[in-house]
Design a protein around this motif. Structure first.
Motif, PDB file in Angstrom:
ATOM      1  N   ILE A 104      13.620  -4.711  -5.785  1.00  0.00           N
ATOM      2  CA  ILE A 104      12.917  -3.616  -5.119  1.00  0.00           C
ATOM      3  C   ILE A 104      11.413  -3.845  -5.208  1.00  0.00           C
ATOM      4  N   VAL A 105      10.752  -3.729  -4.064  1.00  0.00           N
ATOM      5  CA  VAL A 105       9.303  -3.860  -3.961  1.00  0.00           C
ATOM      6  C   VAL A 105       8.738  -2.455  -3.769  1.00  0.00           C
ATOM      7  N   ASN A 106       7.752  -2.095  -4.604  1.00  0.00           N
ATOM      8  CA  ASN A 106       7.168  -0.758  -4.595  1.00  0.00           C
ATOM      9  C   ASN A 106       5.665  -0.799  -4.359  1.00  0.00           C
ATOM     10  N   VAL A 107       5.096   0.380  -4.159  1.00  0.00           N
ATOM     11  CA  VAL A 107       3.647   0.529  -4.025  1.00  0.00           C
ATOM     12  C   VAL A 107       2.962  -0.088  -5.247  1.00  0.00           C
ATOM     13  N   LEU A 153       0.824  -1.210   0.000  1.00  0.00           N
ATOM     14  CA  LEU A 153       0.000   0.000   0.000  1.00  0.00           C
ATOM     15  C   LEU A 153       0.857   1.258   0.000  1.00  0.00           C
ATOM     16  N   SER A 154       1.969   1.214   0.750  1.00  0.00           N
ATOM     17  CA  SER A 154       2.883   2.355   0.801  1.00  0.00           C
ATOM     18  C   SER A 154       4.273   1.861   1.175  1.00  0.00           C
ATOM     19  N   GLY A 155       5.279   2.630   0.767  1.00  0.00           N
ATOM     20  CA  GLY A 155       6.655   2.313   1.135  1.00  0.00           C
ATOM     21  C   GLY A 155       7.453   1.625   0.043  1.00  0.00           C
ATOM     22  N   LYS A 156       8.651   1.227   0.443  1.00  0.00           N
ATOM     23  CA  LYS A 156       9.584   0.585  -0.493  1.00  0.00           C
ATOM     24  C   LYS A 156      10.493  -0.348   0.305  1.00  0.00           C
ATOM     25  N   VAL A 179      14.269  -2.138   4.705  1.00  0.00           N
ATOM     26  CA  VAL A 179      13.164  -1.209   4.485  1.00  0.00           C
ATOM     27  C   VAL A 179      13.769   0.110   4.011  1.00  0.00           C
ATOM     28  N   LEU A 180      13.383   0.544   2.817  1.00  0.00           N
ATOM     29  CA  LEU A 180      13.890   1.794   2.249  1.00  0.00           C
ATOM     30  C   LEU A 180      12.961   2.964   2.559  1.00  0.00           C
ATOM     31  N   GLU A 181      11.666   2.694   2.658  1.00  0.00           N
ATOM     32  CA  GLU A 181      10.643   3.659   3.063  1.00  0.00           C
ATOM     33  C   GLU A 181       9.646   2.897   3.919  1.00  0.00           C
ATOM     34  N   GLU A 182       9.132   3.539   4.970  1.00  0.00           N
ATOM     35  CA  GLU A 182       8.175   2.885   5.863  1.00  0.00           C
ATOM     36  C   GLU A 182       7.097   2.166   5.059  1.00  0.00           C
TER      37      GLU A 182
END
Length: 173
Positions: A143-146, A127-130, A162-165
Motif C-alpha cells: 500500500i502506497v500512502n500520502v 501528495l494525496s490518495g492511496k 487505485v484505492l483513493e484518487e
C-alpha cells in the motif's frame, strides 16, 4: 523509443574535453554518450523521460551548480519509503511535475490495471490518495500512502489498483 539530440544541462555543458558521465546518481535522467565536440549528446530514452527536464524547469526547478539540490534516484529496486522533510527539500520535490488520476478513467478508483510494466524508471512522491501495488515478482500487495516516496525501476511489472484518487509529484529517469 527514439533517439533525440538534446542540449546538455548547464552543469554538463561546461565540460569541454573528454566527456565523463556523472558519477553521482543526480542528473541521471538520461544516459549520455558524447556525439561531437559541441555540448550535445545522443539520448536513447522513452519520450516521457526526454521531456521530463523541461517539465521540471517549467515548474521552477533547477539543478544547483554543485549538484546538491535536485532530483536523484533513491533506489534501484521497487521501494516504498516515508519521505522526510529534509529529503523533500534536498530533492526539490515541490518543483517536480504533478500527475493525478482525477482525469484518467483507466486510473479511476477501484479500477485494476494488471501487469503494468514501467517503460522507464520513476520516483514518485504521493501528495494525496492511496494505491495498492502487487509486484509480479512477489505477489504480495503493498500500500502506497500520502507522504511516501515510491521507486519504480525500469521494467518493474505489477498490478495496480487505485484505492483513493491519487495526486503525486514524479521524477522520470
Amino acid at each position: 523509443m527514439k533517439t533525440a539530440t538534446v542540449t546538455a544541462l548547464s552543469l554538463l555543458a561546461s565540460v569541454s574535453n573528454g566527456f565523463t558521465p556523472p558519477t553521482s546518481r543526480r542528473l541521471s535522467c538520461h544516459q549520455y554518450s558524447r556525439s561531437s565536440s559541441t555540448a550535445q549528446f545522443a539520448v536513447e530514452e522513452h519520450p516521457a523521460v526526454v521531456g521530463w527536464p523541461e517539465k521540471y524547469s517549467e515548474g521552477g526547478g533547477s539543478i544547483d551548480d554543485d549538484g546538491t539540490i535536485g532530483p536523484e534516484i533513491l533506489s534501484t529496486e521497487f521501494q516504498i519509503q516515508k519521505a522526510s522533510s529534509s529529503q523533500l527539500q534536498q530533492l526539490d520535490v515541490e518543483n517536480w511535475p504533478t500527475w493525478t488520476t482525477s482525469d484518467k478513467p483507466k486510473w479511476g478508483v477501484g479500477n485494476q490495471v494488471v501487469d503494468k510494466e514501467m517503460p522507464y524508471g520513476e520516483l514518485s512522491y504521493v501528495l494525496s490518495g492511496k494505491l495498492e501495488i502487487i509486484p509480479q515478482s512477489t505477489g504480495v500487495p503493498e500500500i502506497v500512502n500520502v507522504g511516501d516516496f515510491v521507486t519504480f525501476p525500469k521494467g518493474f511489472v505489477a498490478s495496480w489498483q487505485v484505492l483513493e484518487e491519487l495526486t503525486w509529484h514524479y521524477y522520470l529517469y
